[in-house]
Design a protein around this motif. Structure first.
Motif, mmCIF file in Angstrom:
data_model
loop_
_atom_site.group_PDB
_atom_site.id
_atom_site.type_symbol
_atom_site.label_atom_id
_atom_site.label_comp_id
_atom_site.label_asym_id
_atom_site.label_seq_id
_atom_site.Cartn_x
_atom_site.Cartn_y
_atom_site.Cartn_z
ATOM 1 N N GLY A 27 -14.210 -11.030 23.768
ATOM 2 C CA GLY A 27 -15.014 -11.596 22.691
ATOM 3 C C GLY A 27 -14.224 -11.955 21.444
ATOM 4 O O GLY A 27 -14.754 -12.625 20.552
ATOM 5 N N ARG A 28 -12.976 -11.545 21.354
ATOM 6 C CA ARG A 28 -12.195 -11.813 20.140
ATOM 7 C C ARG A 28 -11.735 -13.270 20.098
ATOM 8 O O ARG A 28 -11.369 -13.847 21.119
ATOM 9 N N ARG A 29 -11.744 -13.856 18.890
ATOM 10 C CA ARG A 29 -11.256 -15.209 18.693
ATOM 11 C C ARG A 29 -10.361 -15.246 17.443
ATOM 12 O O ARG A 29 -10.710 -14.683 16.400
ATOM 13 N N VAL A 30 -9.230 -15.909 17.585
ATOM 14 C CA VAL A 30 -8.312 -16.118 16.466
ATOM 15 C C VAL A 30 -8.215 -17.617 16.222
ATOM 16 O O VAL A 30 -7.986 -18.398 17.156
ATOM 17 N N PHE A 31 -8.400 -18.017 14.969
ATOM 18 C CA PHE A 31 -8.308 -19.421 14.573
ATOM 19 C C PHE A 31 -6.962 -19.669 13.899
ATOM 20 O O PHE A 31 -6.560 -18.927 13.000
ATOM 21 N N GLU A 32 -6.288 -20.727 14.301
ATOM 22 C CA GLU A 32 -5.081 -21.206 13.630
ATOM 23 C C GLU A 32 -5.239 -22.697 13.427
ATOM 24 O O GLU A 32 -5.574 -23.421 14.359
ATOM 25 N N ALA A 33 -5.006 -23.162 12.214
ATOM 26 C CA ALA A 33 -5.049 -24.592 11.937
ATOM 27 C C ALA A 33 -3.812 -24.984 11.146
ATOM 28 O O ALA A 33 -3.288 -24.189 10.350
ATOM 29 N N TYR A 34 -3.348 -26.212 11.370
ATOM 30 C CA TYR A 34 -2.136 -26.709 10.729
ATOM 31 C C TYR A 34 -2.406 -28.072 10.108
ATOM 32 O O TYR A 34 -3.169 -28.880 10.645
ATOM 33 N N LYS A 35 -1.766 -28.311 8.974
ATOM 34 C CA LYS A 35 -1.854 -29.618 8.319
ATOM 35 C C LYS A 35 -0.517 -29.929 7.666
ATOM 36 O O LYS A 35 0.099 -29.052 7.058
ATOM 37 N N TRP A 36 -0.069 -31.172 7.800
ATOM 38 C CA TRP A 36 1.179 -31.587 7.144
ATOM 39 C C TRP A 36 0.865 -32.680 6.148
ATOM 40 O O TRP A 36 0.107 -33.613 6.437
ATOM 41 N N ASP A 37 1.458 -32.580 4.953
ATOM 42 C CA ASP A 37 1.213 -33.585 3.918
ATOM 43 C C ASP A 37 2.360 -33.557 2.913
ATOM 44 O O ASP A 37 2.672 -32.510 2.337
ATOM 45 N N HIS A 38 3.017 -34.721 2.734
ATOM 46 C CA HIS A 38 4.038 -34.887 1.706
ATOM 47 C C HIS A 38 5.119 -33.800 1.728
ATOM 48 O O HIS A 38 5.480 -33.238 0.695
ATOM 49 N N GLY A 39 5.619 -33.481 2.910
ATOM 50 C CA GLY A 39 6.725 -32.539 2.997
ATOM 51 C C GLY A 39 6.330 -31.078 3.001
ATOM 52 O O GLY A 39 7.197 -30.209 2.858
ATOM 53 N N TYR A 40 5.058 -30.772 3.160
ATOM 54 C CA TYR A 40 4.598 -29.390 3.234
ATOM 55 C C TYR A 40 3.780 -29.176 4.494
ATOM 56 O O TYR A 40 2.977 -30.024 4.891
#
Length: 356
Positions: free
Chosen positions: A129-142
């Motif tokens: 039942g466990r869930r781990v969320f990971e999200a990524y975003k790239w913008d202007h060198g970060y």
């Protein structure tokens, strides 16, 4: 924004206060020169929903946690970002659960090719039942990374479990997914010296637009480039309300001082621009075993809220930080210089106009 005239005025006021008998240090001519050099080129930095003036060449790290979602930022090339996401995708896709149920539940873009997210079990031995969320975003060198945990007791169905039956919501994945997506879409790149004019939270390399929330935490650490053992930390947190103020913790602080051969340099109330605060300046042995300083300023300790979060500002010398881990023989600035630097920097902390 160069505020050299303001820094010079603050430094002059510092010397006047010392002459009037305040517990500020009496500086030698060499120390006056050193502090003048450290404060001659200050820039206004946006931290959380506040502003503070820092040496222009200070190195900075930082992050935030909003509604339970951690937000990390790191300077990174586009190629390195794509490589990191690709490697993470391969790692998660290649991980198999020890039970019949999937390990990876989501692997897709959030909103365009510069964003990506995963939902997975965490570890192979974790409950289904466990869930781990990971999200990524790239913008202007970060590269910005988002993380939070959730649960889903419907896939597979575990609602026969009496413990699960106590949960009003049996699956918070849709709610957490909307939360993470909302943050990813609201987050935008921000230049280091950009001061936003709208409500929102400043984090390293980014700005999260929006009104304040009860569960909002932002932090930053500035390290002097030419004095890597000198760090100035900032934190705001609307989720913490202390049972007492900084000055009311005297028994606890004095007990700790005895363990590290420490002493109080000064303590008392501080009137900042629109902020009532308290400070405590200490001298003690650091983890490196050298003599150093820890100065702390605290505001809204017992009244913390979304509109006036707990504020903590500190300055440390002779101690490790995000940019300096090597052992040293002693601090790079004297105690007198540290106090003078503190009196210039700390008094510039103020609320950002329209920040809330």
């Amino acid at each position: 924004m160069n505020i050299r005239p303001i820094a010079a005025l603050l430094f002059l006021l510092l010397l006047i206060m010392a002459a009037c008998g305040r517990q500020s240090a009496v500086l030698t001519e060499k120390e006056k020169h050193n502090v003048s050099q450290l404060t001659e080129n200050l820039k206004t930095r946006c931290v959380g929903r506040y502003l503070i003036d820092m040496p222009a060449d200070a190195l900075v790290s930082g992050g935030a946690k909003v509604q339970g979602v951690t937000i990390e930022s790191e300077a990174m090339s586009h190629e390195a970002y794509l490589r990191e996401v690709m490697n993470r995708k391969a790692e998660l896709r290649g991980t198999k659960s020890i039970d019949p149920y999937p390990f990876l539940y989501a692997d897709d873009e959030v909103n365009g090719p510069e964003t990506h997210y995963f939902i997975y079990r965490g570890n192979v031995s974790d409950g289904e039942g466990r869930r781990v969320f990971e999200a990524y975003k790239w913008d202007h060198g970060y590269r910005f990374k988002f993380g939070i945990e959730g649960y889903d007791y419907l896939h597979p169905d575990q609602t026969n479990d009496p413990a699960i039956q106590q949960f009003k919501v049996k699956n918070d994945v849709p709610e957490k997914t909307r939360l993470v997506f909302n943050l990813v879409n609201r987050l935008r790149w921000r230049a280091d010296d950009d001061i936003p004019a709208e409500p929102g939270l400043c984090v390293l390399g980014t700005f999260l637009s929006g009104k304040p929330a009860d569960n909002e935490n932002a932090w930053a650490q500035f390290v002097l480039d030419g004095n890597r053992d000198v760090s100035i930390g900032f934190e705001s947190d609307s989720s913490i309300r202390e049972s007492n103020t900084l000055l009311q913790r005297d028994d606890q602080i004095n007990s700790g001082l005895q363990l590290v051969d420490g002493r109080t340099i000064r303590k008392g109330a501080v009137a900042l621009s629109g902020i009532g605060a308290e400070e405590w300046l200490l001298a003690s042995k650091t983890v490196f075993g050298v003599s150093g300083n820890t100065f702390t300023l605290e505001a809204n300790s017992m009244t913390s809220s979304a509109q006036s979060p707990l504020l903590i500002l500190d300055l440390e010398t002779g101690s490790p930080n995000a940019f300096m881990q090597d052992r040293i023989k002693g601090p790079s600035i004297s105690e007198n210089e540290a106090v003078a630097l503190w009196d210039v920097i700390s008094r510039t902390l103020r609320t950002r106009p329209n920040g809330f």
